[in-house]
Design an enzyme around this catalytic site. Structure first.
Site, PDB file in Angstrom:
ATOM      1  N   ARG A  95       0.803  -1.227   0.000  1.00  0.00           N
ATOM      2  CA  ARG A  95       0.000   0.000   0.000  1.00  0.00           C
ATOM      3  C   ARG A  95       0.835   1.277   0.000  1.00  0.00           C
ATOM      4  NH1 ARG A  95      -4.097  -1.331   4.827  1.00  0.00           N
ATOM      5  NH2 ARG A  95      -4.384  -3.510   4.344  1.00  0.00           N
ATOM      6  N   CYS A  96       2.118   1.155  -0.156  1.00  0.00           N
ATOM      7  CA  CYS A  96       3.019   2.301  -0.134  1.00  0.00           C
ATOM      8  C   CYS A  96       2.966   3.039  -1.475  1.00  0.00           C
ATOM      9  CB  CYS A  96       4.447   1.822   0.136  1.00  0.00           C
ATOM     10  SG  CYS A  96       5.675   3.149   0.193  1.00  0.00           S
ATOM     11  N   GLY A  97       3.181   4.335  -1.434  1.00  0.00           N
ATOM     12  CA  GLY A  97       3.250   5.123  -2.658  1.00  0.00           C
ATOM     13  C   GLY A  97       4.394   4.715  -3.563  1.00  0.00           C
TER      14      GLY A  97
ATOM     15  N   ALA B 200       5.101   1.584  -4.205  1.00  0.00           N
ATOM     16  CA  ALA B 200       4.832   0.213  -4.653  1.00  0.00           C
ATOM     17  C   ALA B 200       5.021   0.036  -6.154  1.00  0.00           C
ATOM     18  CB  ALA B 200       3.426  -0.226  -4.234  1.00  0.00           C
TER      19      ALA B 200
END
Length: 188
Positions: free
Chosen positions: A65-67, A69
């Site tokens: 869910r990280c920017g 990713a």
């Protein structure tokens, strides 16, 4: 005068941030082989880093869910480009920064569906910071004073397992600098 002083201070702070955000090369004199550690694979297998001592390995702590990713695609591209030369990428999902999916199965399914990650070695969700850090990350912290401060920090290991360089989250896997470091390690 005050504006000039604040401007100079701001410039130095910006330069310091830029330098710290790029990671660091590890000097040859401070390199040491890593301990014999194993990551439990997301599909039940084990990845013993010593078994890859003949390879150049990029270890990346990840979060679905990280920017950052989107870097999974570049990690796969690196793997596709250099695997035949003795290179691999190990993705290490972690929820230390509260951006990972709840289960290993969901992580694997998401990475396959969203980024086409099929053959990239991937560990189970793993602690990478603090007292519960996986032994590899505890060793990095203790030996090299490197502890991931966000998702998608990267560690480049040379043949034999020595740490060659560390990278911050913002360092793109397909950047010219990272490709050059990998190519140099593959030749050496």
């Amino acid at each position: 005068m005050r504006k000039v002083v604040y401007g100079v201070i701001g410039l130095f702070m910006l330069i310091g941030f830029a330098l710290s955000a790029t990671g660091a090369a590890v000097s040859a004199s401070s390199r040491s082989p890593m301990p014999d550690v194993t990551f439990q694979g997301i599909e039940g297998q084990n990845f013993r880093l010593a078994d890859w001592s003949d390879k150049v390995v990029l270890v990346v702590n990840t979060a679905s869910r990280c920017g950052y990713a989107g870097q999974f695609e570049e990690m796969q591209e690196l793997l596709d480009r250099y695997a035949d030369q003795g290179f691999t990428v190990l993705a290490v999902p972690s929820d230390d920064f509260r951006q990972e999916l709840p289960t290993n199965e969901e992580v694997r399914r998401y990475c396959v569906m969203a980024f086409g990650i099929e053959d990239m070695p991937m560990a189970q969700i793993t602690a990478i910071t603090g007292t519960k850090a996986h032994p590899f990350y505890a060793w990095l912290r203790d030996r090299y004073h490197f502890e991931p401060d966000w998702n998608f920090n990267k560690v480049l290991l040379g043949r034999g397992g020595e740490v060659l360089r560390t990278y911050r989250a913002s360092d793109a896997p397909m950047s010219e600098a990272m490709r050059r470091d990998i190519e140099t390690a593959l030749k050496g």
